[in-house]
Design an enzyme around this catalytic site. Structure first.
Site, PDB file in Angstrom:
ATOM      1  N   ARG A 121       0.928  -1.169   0.192  1.00  0.00           N
ATOM      2  CA  ARG A 121       0.036  -0.092  -0.037  1.00  0.00           C
ATOM      3  C   ARG A 121       0.719   0.998  -0.027  1.00  0.00           C
ATOM      4  O   ARG A 121       2.245   1.053   0.587  1.00  0.00           O
ATOM      5  CB  ARG A 121      -0.878  -0.087   1.386  1.00  0.00           C
ATOM      6  CG  ARG A 121      -2.122  -0.875   1.040  1.00  0.00           C
ATOM      7  CD  ARG A 121      -3.099  -0.402   2.435  1.00  0.00           C
ATOM      8  NE  ARG A 121      -2.465  -1.334   3.402  1.00  0.00           N
ATOM      9  CZ  ARG A 121      -1.967  -0.704   4.636  1.00  0.00           C
ATOM     10  NH1 ARG A 121      -1.905   0.618   4.613  1.00  0.00           N
ATOM     11  NH2 ARG A 121      -1.618  -1.538   5.725  1.00  0.00           N
ATOM     12  N   LYS A 266      -8.725  -2.076   1.013  1.00  0.00           N
ATOM     13  CA  LYS A 266      -8.690  -1.146   2.037  1.00  0.00           C
ATOM     14  C   LYS A 266      -9.295   0.158   1.945  1.00  0.00           C
ATOM     15  O   LYS A 266      -9.638   0.877   2.854  1.00  0.00           O
ATOM     16  CB  LYS A 266      -7.111  -0.906   2.553  1.00  0.00           C
ATOM     17  CG  LYS A 266      -6.354  -2.265   2.773  1.00  0.00           C
ATOM     18  CD  LYS A 266      -7.192  -2.506   4.041  1.00  0.00           C
ATOM     19  CE  LYS A 266      -6.262  -3.648   4.883  1.00  0.00           C
ATOM     20  NZ  LYS A 266      -7.219  -4.279   5.935  1.00  0.00           N
ATOM     21  N   HIS A 285     -10.158  -3.368  12.484  1.00  0.00           N
ATOM     22  CA  HIS A 285      -8.990  -3.861  11.824  1.00  0.00           C
ATOM     23  C   HIS A 285      -8.958  -5.542  12.487  1.00  0.00           C
ATOM     24  O   HIS A 285      -8.028  -5.651  13.477  1.00  0.00           O
ATOM     25  CB  HIS A 285      -7.838  -3.044  11.430  1.00  0.00           C
ATOM     26  CG  HIS A 285      -6.975  -3.799  10.311  1.00  0.00           C
ATOM     27  ND1 HIS A 285      -5.688  -3.405  10.457  1.00  0.00           N
ATOM     28  CD2 HIS A 285      -7.250  -4.588   9.664  1.00  0.00           C
ATOM     29  CE1 HIS A 285      -5.115  -4.088   9.696  1.00  0.00           C
ATOM     30  NE2 HIS A 285      -5.750  -4.554   8.669  1.00  0.00           N
ATOM     31  N   SER A 303      -1.030  -4.712  10.156  1.00  0.00           N
ATOM     32  CA  SER A 303      -0.694  -5.953   9.051  1.00  0.00           C
ATOM     33  C   SER A 303       0.465  -6.605   9.252  1.00  0.00           C
ATOM     34  O   SER A 303       1.620  -6.053   9.874  1.00  0.00           O
ATOM     35  CB  SER A 303      -0.317  -4.932   7.787  1.00  0.00           C
ATOM     36  OG  SER A 303      -1.363  -4.227   7.233  1.00  0.00           O
ATOM     37  N   THR A 308      -4.656 -12.833  10.286  1.00  0.00           N
ATOM     38  CA  THR A 308      -4.990 -14.039   9.341  1.00  0.00           C
ATOM     39  C   THR A 308      -4.746 -15.603   9.533  1.00  0.00           C
ATOM     40  O   THR A 308      -5.358 -16.339   9.639  1.00  0.00           O
ATOM     41  CB  THR A 308      -4.660 -13.765   7.871  1.00  0.00           C
ATOM     42  OG1 THR A 308      -5.106 -12.630   7.402  1.00  0.00           O
ATOM     43  CG2 THR A 308      -5.213 -15.031   6.801  1.00  0.00           C
ATOM     44  N   ASP A 322      -9.880 -10.326   8.389  1.00  0.00           N
ATOM     45  CA  ASP A 322      -9.125  -8.781   8.637  1.00  0.00           C
ATOM     46  C   ASP A 322     -10.117  -7.788   9.036  1.00  0.00           C
ATOM     47  O   ASP A 322      -9.668  -6.756   9.291  1.00  0.00           O
ATOM     48  CB  ASP A 322      -8.448  -8.370   6.969  1.00  0.00           C
ATOM     49  CG  ASP A 322      -7.843  -7.536   6.970  1.00  0.00           C
ATOM     50  OD1 ASP A 322      -8.079  -6.482   6.202  1.00  0.00           O
ATOM     51  OD2 ASP A 322      -6.759  -7.405   7.812  1.00  0.00           O
ATOM     52  N   ARG A 387       1.307 -12.163  -1.353  1.00  0.00           N
ATOM     53  CA  ARG A 387      -0.070 -12.060  -0.745  1.00  0.00           C
ATOM     54  C   ARG A 387      -0.847 -13.349  -1.530  1.00  0.00           C
ATOM     55  O   ARG A 387      -0.724 -13.330  -2.841  1.00  0.00           O
ATOM     56  CB  ARG A 387      -0.946 -10.766  -1.122  1.00  0.00           C
ATOM     57  CG  ARG A 387      -0.450  -9.728  -0.264  1.00  0.00           C
ATOM     58  CD  ARG A 387      -1.167  -9.764   1.054  1.00  0.00           C
ATOM     59  NE  ARG A 387      -0.427  -8.748   2.040  1.00  0.00           N
ATOM     60  CZ  ARG A 387      -1.192  -8.545   3.345  1.00  0.00           C
ATOM     61  NH1 ARG A 387      -2.139  -9.183   3.769  1.00  0.00           N
ATOM     62  NH2 ARG A 387      -0.506  -7.679   4.006  1.00  0.00           N
TER      63      ARG A 387
END
Ligand SMILES: Nc1ncnc2c1ncn2[C@@H]1O[C@H](COP(=O)(O)OP(=O)(O)O)[C@@H](O)[C@H]1O
Ligand SMILES: C=C(OP(=O)(O)O)C(=O)O
Ligand SMILES: [Ca+2]
Ligand SMILES: [Mn+2]
Length: 627
Positions: A121, A266, A285, A303, A308, A322, A387
């Protein structure tokens, strides 16, 4: 041979031809090198694909021509040559393979794709459009993640995005939902130039039935993803060729200059972080799972801290990995899929995620053997932030619909790069608010552009990049719900033990899972606790399956005095960080603001600890706080 990549001409990202490796049977992957498809072969390839997709054998649902006559198209000016709407994964595979260089099918059937230059990001390029209707509710200022943009500039970028999309042979539209709670459901329309983005959002949103798709109507929110095309860096309010802009007034988002798919996911979460609290529903979150007795657990974390990984538990059906909302009837997942970090992924330690990587899953920026297509999950050659995005039902024990009761436990995950926080501690309500607002963790390498190694950081509500309101708003809503429903709060350090990053080692996933199991079994409700210095955390004397000595970090530091100064220094970092929220009383009142501060650490003057070492901090041991 590194794979060179850059965003060059609008519709293609260019690869510098790399040396081809011979087919290799070794499991270890050679560096991923791609044969530069010859122009002629690509042309043939493309023509065949275009023919196939130009013909009218396309499934009716996939033909988006009707969109061009819709209010949406007229209002937006979108008029590309061909629109594919809600294509099934197989057809998205075919179009991605045909027109998106560097896309391949892995040995387990997942679609391996490249997001181009940006593989994480870009929070510094995110813009929130200021408008009279909403600006008074939003959190602005030096510590807010919300960089301002005015309406005209938003429209300028939207125009640029749509002009780009209109130059293309084909675009993709995905119409789907967010929020599993029927009363909170919203319709999202994604418009993008890449088949991989369409498959990603097909996975991440709540997929409509054919009937729901038929009667979808106008969307509640639209994402224009023109990320394959750069923004004009001289545009007002902007600083680079990347811009991720969100307008609450237009109910739209525009993405330019980054193809990292996580920006869409996001962006939707950021929207929920405004809309839900404004309806008295608390967006978080967090990961979430539920036990056999219906006991729901929320896992908060920035993050890479473990939401997860830890919410995927064979003993506890998964509600989501998430993004969740806690409302008056319980919790619900915002999304329809999971977006797992897969660096270092192993079948043995994370079988649920491993088995979810199959046909329909998107693998973003992973490395694999060009001959066998076996993925090398340990490779960070492209990025550490590799990812996997998959529909939640790819997790064998997914709890569908993704809703649950009021949480019995909330677990704050801190990946502590200093290695001084206990692996697990029980929090009071004030400590829960304080640590939730602090959002202390280590940004692990890669998740955000520019983060190269674990960096101690503070991210309000464990996800400040997505906040729209002041952190105190979310924290006080959390405390109110927790006290109303008798929810217990825990702080779990999924980071380092036995020393700081580079000296100690990251606590094993096995030990963290044992801690989580002890929380869920009720063992930690019955445990004896000791109070820790400086932070006054309640640490259990023992946890089944966890070596007792690691529970009190000072016992596994070789130099006690160094531990003392590091812990005390972290205490000062927390206190200094809290200066960012000094305007909080305007949002929650002076009394509540003062109450939150009582949940924080009491560091000693650094020179005192430097002189008297470990003795200084144990002498100042905080009193044991009643359960
Ligand atoms: N003790 C631990 N607890 C949780 N995750 C760990 C631990 N040790 C290593 N990890 C790794 O950290 C990463 C956590 O990523 P993930 O669960 O996707 O985080 P998040 O969902 O919070 O972004 C995974 O790659 C996981 O394997
Ligand atoms: C993709 C994201 O989610 P996670 O918390 O899993 O990293 C992110 O926060 O950018
Ligand atoms: Ca995650
Ligand atoms: Mn996240």
């Amino acid at each position: 041979m590194m794979l060179q990549r850059s965003i060059r001409s609008p519709t293609h990202f260019k690869f510098t031809p790399a040396r081809c490796t011979s087919a290799s049977n070794s499991i270890r992957c050679k560096p991923r090198s791609l044969r530069e498809p010859s122009l002629a072969s690509l042309k043939v390839h493309r023509t065949a694909a275009m023919l196939r997709y130009a013909s009218d054998n396309m499934p009716a649902c996939a033909d988006g021509k009707f969109l061009m006559d819709s209010h949406f198209a007229k209002e937006s000016g979108l008029a590309p040559r061909q629109v594919f709407r809600n294509l099934p994964p197989s057809q998205l595979y075919e179009l991605a393979l045909a027109f998106e260089p560097g896309t391949h099918i892995t040995s387990t059937g997942a679609l391996a794709t490249l997001s181009g230059e940006k593989m994480g990001r870009s929070p510094k390029d995110k813009r929130i459009v200021r408008d009279p209707e909403t600006e008074k509710d939003l959190w602005w200022g030096p510590y807010s993640p919300n960089y301002v943009m005015d309406d005209r500039t938003f429209l300028t970028n939207r125009e640029r995005a749509i002009d780009y999309l209109n130059t293309l042979d084909r675009i993709f539209v995905v119409d789907a939902f967010v929020n599993w709670d029927p009363a909170s459901r919203l319709k999202i329309r994604v418009v993008t130039s890449r088949a991989y983005h369409a498959l990603f959002m097909h996975n991440m949103l709540i997929r409509p039935t054919p009937e729901e798709l038929e009667s979808f109507g106008e969307p509640d929110f639209v994402i224009y993803n023109a990320g394959a095309f750069p923004a004009n860096k001289y545009t007002n309010f902007m600083t680079s060729q990347t811009s991720i802009d969100l307008s609450l007034k237009h109910k739209e988002m525009v993405i330019l200059g980054t193809m990292y798919a996580g920006e869409m996911k996001k962006g939707v979460f950021t929207l929920m972080h405004y809309l839900m609290p404004m309806q008295g529903k608390l967006s978080l979150h967090s990961g979430c799972n539920v036990g056999a007795a219906g006991d729901v657990t929320l896992f908060f974390g920035l993050s890479g801290t473990g939401k997860t990984t830890l919410s995927a538990d064979p003993k506890r059906p998964l509600i989501g990995d998430d993004e969740h909302v806690w409302c008056d009837t319980g919790v619900f997942n915002i999304e329809g899929g999971c977006y797992a970090k897969c660096i270092g992924l192993k079948r043995e330690t994370e079988p649920e995620i491993w088995n979810a990587i199959r046909f329909g899953t998107v693998l973003e920026n992973v490395d694999y053997d060009p001959a066998t297509r076996l993925v090398d999950y340990d490779s960070q050659r492209l990025t550490e932030n590799t990812r996997a995005s998959y529909p939640i039902e790819y997790i064998s024990n997914a709890h569908i619909p993704c809703v649950g009761g009021h949480p019995k436990n909330v677990i704050l995950l801190a990946c502590d790069a200093f290695g001084v926080l206990p692996p697990v501690s029980r929090l009071t309500l004030e400590q829960a608010m304080y640590h939730f607002i602090s959002g202390y963790t280590a940004k692990v390498a890669g998740t955000e552009v520019g983060v190269k190694e674990p960096t101690a950081t503070f991210s309000a509500c464990f996800g400040s990049a997505f906040l729209m309101l002041h952190p105190y708003k979310y924290a006080t809503m959390l405390a109110d719900k927790m006290s109303h429903h008798g929810t217990r709060a825990w702080l779990v350090n999924t980071g380092w033990t036995g020393g700081k990053y580079g000296v100690g080692k990251r606590i094993s996933l096995q030990h963290t899972r044992a801690i989580i199991d002890a929380i869920h079994s009720g063992e930690l409700e019955r445990a004896a606790y000791v109070s820790t210095p400086i932070f006054g955390l309640q640490v259990p004397a023992q946890v089944t399956g966890v070596p007792a000595e690691i529970l009190s970090p000072e016992k596994v530091w070789s130099k006690k005095n160094e531990f003392a100064s590091t812990l005390n220094h972290l205490g000062h970092m927390f206190v200094n960080n809290f200066q960012c929220f000094s305007d909080g009383d305007a949002f929650v009142g002076v009394d509540m603001a003062a109450r939150i501060l009582t949940g924080g650490p009491s560091p000693l003057p650094e020179e005192v600890v430097a002189k008297t070492g470990f003795g200084a901090i144990t002498a100042a041991l905080a009193p044991t706080i009643p359960a």
